[in-house]
Motif scaffolding. Sequence first.
Motif, PDB file in Angstrom:
ATOM      1  N   ALA A  66       3.221  54.024   3.800  1.00  0.00           N
ATOM      2  CA  ALA A  66       3.733  53.508   5.080  1.00  0.00           C
ATOM      3  C   ALA A  66       2.720  52.484   5.568  1.00  0.00           C
ATOM      4  N   LEU A  67       3.171  51.603   6.440  1.00  0.00           N
ATOM      5  CA  LEU A  67       2.233  50.632   7.005  1.00  0.00           C
ATOM      6  C   LEU A  67       1.132  51.353   7.791  1.00  0.00           C
ATOM      7  N   GLN A  68       1.478  52.521   8.357  1.00  0.00           N
ATOM      8  CA  GLN A  68       0.468  53.291   9.088  1.00  0.00           C
ATOM      9  C   GLN A  68      -0.723  53.638   8.179  1.00  0.00           C
TER      10      GLN A  68
ATOM     11  N   PHE B 176       8.611  53.923   1.525  1.00  0.00           N
ATOM     12  CA  PHE B 176       8.702  54.709   2.754  1.00  0.00           C
ATOM     13  C   PHE B 176       9.678  55.846   2.487  1.00  0.00           C
TER      14      PHE B 176
ATOM     15  N   ILE C  81       3.377  48.653  14.503  1.00  0.00           N
ATOM     16  CA  ILE C  81       2.474  49.739  14.137  1.00  0.00           C
ATOM     17  C   ILE C  81       1.076  49.383  14.653  1.00  0.00           C
TER      18      ILE C  81
ATOM     19  N   LEU D 231      18.530  54.684   7.256  1.00  0.00           N
ATOM     20  CA  LEU D 231      17.573  54.059   6.335  1.00  0.00           C
ATOM     21  C   LEU D 231      17.485  54.836   5.020  1.00  0.00           C
TER      22      LEU D 231
ATOM     23  N   ASN E  34       5.873  45.187  11.332  1.00  0.00           N
ATOM     24  CA  ASN E  34       6.395  45.423   9.977  1.00  0.00           C
ATOM     25  C   ASN E  34       7.488  44.383   9.750  1.00  0.00           C
TER      26      ASN E  34
ATOM     27  N   ARG F 212       9.379  48.494  -2.231  1.00  0.00           N
ATOM     28  CA  ARG F 212       9.895  47.542  -1.237  1.00  0.00           C
ATOM     29  C   ARG F 212       8.851  46.453  -1.024  1.00  0.00           C
TER      30      ARG F 212
HETATM   31  O1  LIG Z   1       5.865  51.639   6.973  1.00  0.00           O
HETATM   32  C1  LIG Z   1       6.780  52.043   7.712  1.00  0.00           C
HETATM   33  N1  LIG Z   1       6.477  52.817   8.770  1.00  0.00           N
HETATM   34  C2  LIG Z   1       7.446  53.286   9.634  1.00  0.00           C
HETATM   35  O2  LIG Z   1       7.143  54.010  10.632  1.00  0.00           O
HETATM   36  C3  LIG Z   1       8.770  52.914   9.364  1.00  0.00           C
HETATM   37  N2  LIG Z   1       9.937  53.179  10.019  1.00  0.00           N
HETATM   38  C4  LIG Z   1      10.909  52.517   9.327  1.00  0.00           C
HETATM   39  O3  LIG Z   1      12.140  52.486   9.662  1.00  0.00           O
HETATM   40  N3  LIG Z   1      10.384  51.863   8.247  1.00  0.00           N
HETATM   41  C5  LIG Z   1       9.057  52.107   8.250  1.00  0.00           C
HETATM   42  N4  LIG Z   1       8.050  51.682   7.445  1.00  0.00           N
END
Ligand SMILES: O=c1[nH]c(=O)c2[nH]c(=O)[nH]c2[nH]1
Length: 314
Positions: A233-235, A174, A291, A185, A261, A191
């Motif tokens: 990203a998980l998105q 991320f 998400i 962060l 998440n 990760r």
């Molecule tokens: O995959 C992620 N999407 C996010 O929107 C996000 N926001 C975050 O703090 N970590 C992550 N990880």
Amino acid sequence: MVTETTPASSRPVTSSEAPSGSKIVLGQNQYGKAEVRVVRVSRDTERHSIEDLNVSSQLHGDFLSAHTEGNNEHVVATDTQKNTIYAFARERVGSPEEFLLRLADHFTGEFDWVSGGRWEAEQYGWQRIEDHDHSFVRDNREVRTAVVVADGDRRTVVSGVQDLTVLKTTQSGFEGYPKDRYTTLAETNDRIMSTDVKARWRFADGAEVDYNAVYDDVTSILLAKFGEKYSSALQQTMFDMGKAVLEAHPEIAEIKLSLPNNHHFVIDLSFCGLDNPNVVFHADDRPYGFIEATVRREDSDDASAVWELIPGFC
Ligand SMILES: O=c1[nH]c(=O)c2[nH]c(=O)[nH]c2[nH]1
């Protein structure tokens, strides 16, 4: 003369006139039996099998006088609905979706004033113990779900899965997100990514479907896509999962995914002089990122009325 002892503003409204003067009417309503736990054993041969369901039945229709006059002549008892579920299971289940469709047809066909309803099931898996004929161990990998919404002659079928927990130990990161004075962060390109997959997919109206086969295939696609490539990203991973399902299954109009998440934080072991190159993590349970998305065909029809009956998805 009757002496008033309760201030008018705190009395329950018992007439059809609200204090404001506007008429009070019955709004949307439904009723039925929730969470009927039914286990069907197929025992035609010595090799038995199990279908284990939690079924809910909700009727829509003309139930006005039951609410406003105490007239129950239209009220198909919730106890009768429960009994119908057990009786229908005596014949067969087959798949939760087919079972619910049969219930929908029964209640709307049998009672003129029942215009539709919502029938829902969870199904729990059981696996044979070492290929035994009649001993099983509960398979808690996931819960299968199904909902049938009937509105007149229209039947909408929504299948789903939940509590399907997955984790990948690398190939996830991320980076590149906006930083402001509240951001702490650290960016990462390596990760753990973990989530509990909760998905619902809606079939196009009138599709001929082998629901069990589609369920198996959709869950395999979701799992394969979770692991397949680097996740920014998980998105992104969520969209890829939904897109792959729609590409493989033209009979599915849209899929909704709701993914926590499940954060895994690398523990700082420097306090005892140890490094920690992504080996030891703290699995945090809250708070969690959340998400959610709908992935749909651009020309899919509007089924918002159906989704209103299936809470928990955006
Ligand atoms: O995959 C992620 N999407 C996010 O929107 C996000 N926001 C975050 O703090 N970590 C992550 N990880």
